[in-house]
Design a protein around this motif. Sequence first.
Motif, short mmCIF file in Angstrom:
data_model
loop_
_atom_site.label_atom_id
_atom_site.label_comp_id
_atom_site.label_asym_id
_atom_site.label_seq_id
_atom_site.Cartn_x
_atom_site.Cartn_y
_atom_site.Cartn_z
N PHE A 193 0.76 -0.91 -0.12
CA PHE A 193 -0.05 0.15 -0.05
C PHE A 193 0.96 1.36 -0.01
N GLN B 65 -0.12 5.59 -0.36
CA GLN B 65 -1.18 6.51 -0.72
C GLN B 65 -1.26 6.95 -2.18
N TYR C 185 0.60 13.86 6.32
CA TYR C 185 1.81 13.39 7.01
C TYR C 185 2.30 14.77 8.01
N TYR D 149 -0.92 -0.44 11.45
CA TYR D 149 -1.29 -0.41 9.91
C TYR D 149 -0.58 0.51 9.21
N CYS D 150 0.94 0.14 9.32
CA CYS D 150 2.00 1.14 8.78
C CYS D 150 2.12 0.96 7.51
N GLY D 151 1.81 -0.07 6.50
CA GLY D 151 2.09 -0.19 5.27
C GLY D 151 3.54 -0.31 5.25
N THR E 244 5.59 4.29 6.01
CA THR E 244 5.38 5.72 5.67
C THR E 244 5.32 6.82 6.57
N VAL F 250 3.87 -1.88 12.65
CA VAL F 250 3.01 -3.14 12.48
C VAL F 250 2.20 -3.17 11.18
N VAL G 221 0.72 -7.37 5.56
CA VAL G 221 1.08 -7.45 4.13
C VAL G 221 2.80 -7.81 4.28
N ALA H 165 -2.34 -6.22 13.44
CA ALA H 165 -2.23 -4.91 14.58
C ALA H 165 -2.84 -5.71 16.03
N GLU H 166 -3.85 -5.99 15.78
CA GLU H 166 -4.75 -6.58 16.96
C GLU H 166 -4.09 -7.65 17.76
N ASP I 178 -3.94 3.89 11.23
CA ASP I 178 -4.29 4.41 9.98
C ASP I 178 -4.98 3.03 9.30
N PRO I 179 -6.08 2.50 9.66
CA PRO I 179 -6.59 1.17 9.35
C PRO I 179 -7.27 1.47 8.10
N PRO I 180 -7.51 0.17 7.37
CA PRO I 180 -8.31 0.04 6.03
C PRO I 180 -9.75 0.44 6.36
N1 SAH Z 1 -0.05 3.90 7.25
C1 SAH Z 1 0.23 3.46 5.65
C2 SAH Z 1 -0.74 2.38 5.20
C3 SAH Z 1 -2.19 2.92 5.39
S1 SAH Z 1 -3.19 1.62 4.54
C4 SAH Z 1 0.30 4.65 4.89
O1 SAH Z 1 -0.11 5.74 5.10
O2 SAH Z 1 0.86 4.36 3.70
C5 SAH Z 1 -3.88 0.35 5.84
C6 SAH Z 1 -2.45 -0.65 5.89
O3 SAH Z 1 -3.23 -1.53 6.80
C7 SAH Z 1 -2.48 -1.70 4.57
O4 SAH Z 1 -1.03 -1.38 4.40
C8 SAH Z 1 -3.03 -2.99 5.03
O5 SAH Z 1 -2.26 -3.95 4.40
C9 SAH Z 1 -2.64 -2.82 6.37
N2 SAH Z 1 -3.52 -3.96 7.34
C10 SAH Z 1 -4.92 -4.18 7.05
N3 SAH Z 1 -5.34 -5.01 7.97
C11 SAH Z 1 -4.45 -5.02 8.93
C12 SAH Z 1 -4.19 -5.74 10.37
N4 SAH Z 1 -5.33 -6.39 10.89
N5 SAH Z 1 -3.00 -5.44 11.10
C13 SAH Z 1 -2.21 -4.74 10.54
N6 SAH Z 1 -2.01 -4.04 9.25
C14 SAH Z 1 -3.31 -4.31 8.58
#
Ligand code: SAH
Length: 458
Positions: free
Chosen positions: A286, A288, A298, A317-319, A322, A337, A340, A366-367, A386-388
């Motif tokens: 992922f 942006q 940011y 949810y750090c991708g 970034t 954390v 993917v 993350a959880e 920064d979750p989906p």
């Molecule tokens: N913070 C990053 C990514 C945000 S998008 C940025 O700004 O670029 C959300 C991210 O959460 C995606 O990379 C996705 O793969 C990840 N993700 C989805 N479910 C997750 C979970 N349960 N635990 C950790 N990461 C998760």
Amino acid sequence: MSKNNGIMKNQDYIIEITGQTHEGMGVGKIDDFAVFVAGAIAGEEVKVKVVKVLKNYSYGKLLEVITGSPNRRDPLCNVIRRCGGCQLQHMNYEGQLNFKKQVVKDALERIGGLKDVIIHDTLGMKYPWHYRNKSQLPVGISEKEIQIGFYAKRSHEMIDIDNCLIQDKIFQTAINIMKQFIKDYKISIYDENTGIGLIRHIILRKGFKTEEIMVGIVINGDGFPYAGELIEVLKQGICGLKTIVLNINKKKTNVIYGLKNKIIYGDGFIYDYIGDVKFRISLLSFFQVNPIQTKVLYDKVMEYAGLTGKETVIDAYCGIGTISLFLSRKAKKVYGVEVVEEAVVDAKENARLNGADNAEFILGEAEIEIPKLYERGVKADVIIVDPPRKGCDIRLLGVIAKMAPKKIIYVSCNPSTLARDLKYLVSEGYGVKEVQPVDLFAQTVHVEVTCKLTKVDN
Ligand code: SAH
């Protein structure tokens, strides 16, 4: 008489539009019965044909705008009526930005029960076109013609595109080349109904600062015929082509990607920068889609974090790391954390590229992983999430409450789940200090927002 006061399908009505849903549809009433009208803007008087009557509401087709909103303008795109992509092109940009702020406000009030929160005006772009650094394009056939484009609204019918106004301009060159190649070499196209045929999706990615291009091809097979010829043609036609990656997806599914990649040209990644932080980006990671506004977002996260250099930060949810790497320069330690694997590999490489030896990346949910950090005795001063779209898992919110950081910064692409999660955090003793929508998705209804929460008793 029925509840709908006898409102009839196929009849025309003149109505006033009093609001807009978060999907951008105008909302009005015929007597007391709600009508949703795509393409209508709050404040307008419109003529509609009722096309569907349900128990509690109906849908109308916009026939005529009788009194237009000052925010109305003619859409610039020639496939606007069929394509599901840009739902707000009929509104000027100022109107779009106000609409997005209102969506956030409504969600926080209705779902989150949060009334007196400071919501700033949406931060918009100077030039809100051609901002996308990524396109995922289904490949199909319609009337024997190869189509590479988008799906029509609420369907899997293909719309061929020849001039998408929100994606980077070079992508159209790549699309044209791929179309011609598929035709010249008679490459078969995947059919969703039969599960037969090779080529499913084309993915294009561009580093805006580096001008590097990635072409990804999702295939229903193990290899690409005439791969050597394809590489040559793409190299010739696309200045900046850095890598070509095949993604193998042999499943009969709507999910775009399979698990396995095969790199046929280059290293499998491109680089880009947000500010002066350099990132490596792989096909499945992922990143942006609007790098210009990502910097704005940011910077806001950075401001909200208010770091001094002494803090421990968790970026859930750090991708590809970034936000973690953006913040790592002003923090003592950052944990990122991410679920993917390819993204975590990129994140680790990105930490190395930027000399961030205080950033640690953990692969997993993350959880699951953040409760483990808590058990290890890690104490976070600031937690970023920064979750989906579905928002945070309740187990994550629970452990955040236990960790009790001074600040939580929530970055969200879905105001509804944001509002739900904020409600929980407020019940756990946090106050929502300020909320900042940032327009990452101009012309569309999508809203990105970040907000700062602080521990009330601090
Ligand atoms: N913070 C990053 C990514 C945000 S998008 C940025 O700004 O670029 C959300 C991210 O959460 C995606 O990379 C996705 O793969 C990840 N993700 C989805 N479910 C997750 C979970 N349960 N635990 C950790 N990461 C998760």
